[in-house]
Design an enzyme around this catalytic site. Structure first.
Site, short mmCIF file in Angstrom:
data_model
loop_
_atom_site.label_atom_id
_atom_site.label_comp_id
_atom_site.label_asym_id
_atom_site.label_seq_id
_atom_site.Cartn_x
_atom_site.Cartn_y
_atom_site.Cartn_z
N ILE A 149 66.56 48.30 82.14
CA ILE A 149 65.96 49.64 82.17
C ILE A 149 64.64 49.63 82.95
CG2 ILE A 149 64.74 51.31 80.71
CD1 ILE A 149 67.03 51.16 78.76
N VAL A 152 65.39 49.20 86.70
CA VAL A 152 65.94 50.40 87.33
C VAL A 152 64.87 51.47 87.45
CG1 VAL A 152 67.54 52.33 86.99
CG2 VAL A 152 68.34 49.98 86.72
N GLU A 153 64.08 51.65 86.40
CA GLU A 153 63.11 52.74 86.38
C GLU A 153 61.98 52.55 87.38
OE1 GLU A 153 63.10 55.59 84.92
OE2 GLU A 153 64.86 55.36 83.65
N THR A 154 61.35 51.37 87.40
CA THR A 154 60.12 51.23 88.20
C THR A 154 60.00 49.90 88.95
OG1 THR A 154 58.90 50.32 86.30
CG2 THR A 154 58.84 52.71 86.61
N TYR A 351 73.84 55.64 85.82
CA TYR A 351 72.57 55.06 85.39
C TYR A 351 72.81 53.97 84.34
CZ TYR A 351 68.05 54.52 83.14
OH TYR A 351 66.90 53.98 82.61
#
Length: 368
Positions: A149, A152-154, A351
């Site tokens: 997570i 993927v996010e940042t 996602y």
């Protein structure tokens, strides 16, 4: 309540933001007016610098609600909204993709499961291995999912966003693009704006120091303000919740979020599936159409799909996942309740699968 700290530094733009776009003029036929008239006014074209949110009737009503509901001082909020800037770029980035473009899982996956992110993920996992293990022990969420997570996010904190959250949230709360879900989305962003102001007051910080994505998501895990207030935790034990500068707080907060949204300890996530027959389109559509939920036993799906994995437990619930690949064959998976817990973070099969895949690949890379 724990104090919330965020960095006042200008952070890197969110991965999906396009920093080179020039601001467009605002057409008040579809957007909010810069005067106290209703935003549906169609009499003028204005520049973003001419927008004065403190003069909008809808903003005035929002301020009145904040005063009556939460005890804010009206003059203080009016002064705050005088400083808010209209961000046309957030509106453009919220517009849906043009129709007719087929979904492509392979192309989507390639954006996230790629060498740079994998290398950064190995370094992150190695550095915070003890904290990831502690989060797994406390919340039951495996390290590879937490790592997936945040990756993927940042890209592990490298792209947390440079938009002022107050600007992004206010623009979307009162002038969301003209889409079928416009009213519902404006209500959502008004709720997040409410949480943003409460969060700033609780942390005794100027609301304008909070930076994030074009949608107002903050920090390493890209939590919206409402999620920060409800699910973020002080996992490094320093007495502060800091999702911008504390990767350890981010680790604990992601694990806590998933645990609160249905994650079950020791339950697998997903298994590849093979479509057994193309002649059962109605039954297949019904199974896929159940949405973001695990609703079937393996027995219920045996005439549609099979899985070669001997690790797939027969006594848990599954959902049928279709990952469309443009003109190529669709990829099918069976997702457990833990797969659907990931979709509570972002309501997308693509996602959730990219999180699952990235975490697995990073875990494998560490084991080499």
């Amino acid at each position: 309540m724990l104090t919330l700290i965020v960095s006042t530094l200008l952070l890197a733009p969110h991965a999906q933001a396009t920093a080179t776009k020039k601001p467009r003029k605002v057409n008040t036929a579809n957007n909010a007016s810069a005067t106290s008239d209703n935003p549906s006014s169609k009499n003028a074209t204005i520049k973003k610098d001419d927008v004065h949110f403190d003069q909008w009737k809808e903003v005035s009503a929002f301020i009145s609600k904040m005063v009556s509901r939460h005890g804010f001082v009206e003059a203080d909020l009016v002064a705050t909204f005088k400083q808010v800037r209209y961000v046309e770029q957030t509106r453009q980035l919220m517009r849906p993709a043009p129709p007719g473009r087929p979904k492509n899982w392979k192309a989507y996956r390639a954006r996230f499961v790629e060498p740079y992110r994998i290398e950064a993920g190995v370094a992150f996992w190695d550095k915070y291995a003890d904290d990831l293990a502690r989060a797994e022990q406390q919340y039951g969420v495996p390290a590879e999912i937490i790592v997936g997570i945040i990756g993927v996010e940042t890209i592990f904190g490298k792209q947390t966003g440079s938009f002022r959250v107050m600007d992004a949230l206010t623009t979307l709360a009162f002038d969301y693009p003209d889409t079928p879900t416009r009213e519902a989305r404006m209500q959502f962003f008004q709720s997040e704006l409410e949480n943003m102001l409460l969060m700033a007051r609780e942390s005794t910080l100027d609301p304008f120091v909070f930076k994030g994505s074009y949608a107002g998501a903050i920090g390493w895990p890209q939590f919206m303000p409402g999620s920060i207030r409800k699910y973020a935790v002080d996992f490094d034990g320093d007495g502060k919740i800091n999702l911008t500068d504390s990767p350890v707080d981010a680790i604990g907060s992601v694990a806590h979020y998933l645990a609160e949204h249905g994650w079950k300890k020791n339950l697998p996530v997903a298994f590849p599936a093979t479509l057994l027959s193309h002649d059962k389109s109605e039954a297949l559509s019904h199974a896929i159409g159940k949405g973001l939920a695990a609703s079937f036993q393996l027995q219920d799906l045996k005439t549609l799909v099979s899985t070669a994995s001997s690790d797939a437990p027969p006594d848990v619930l599954y959902g049928l996942i279709d990952l469309q690949n443009g003109t190529d064959a669709t990829e099918y998976w069976l997702g457990t309740e833990n797969f659907y817990a990931i979709t509570r973070y972002n309501r997308s099969y693509f996602y959730a699968m990219s999180v699952f895949d990235l975490g697995r690949v990073i875990a494998a890379a560490r084991g080499k």
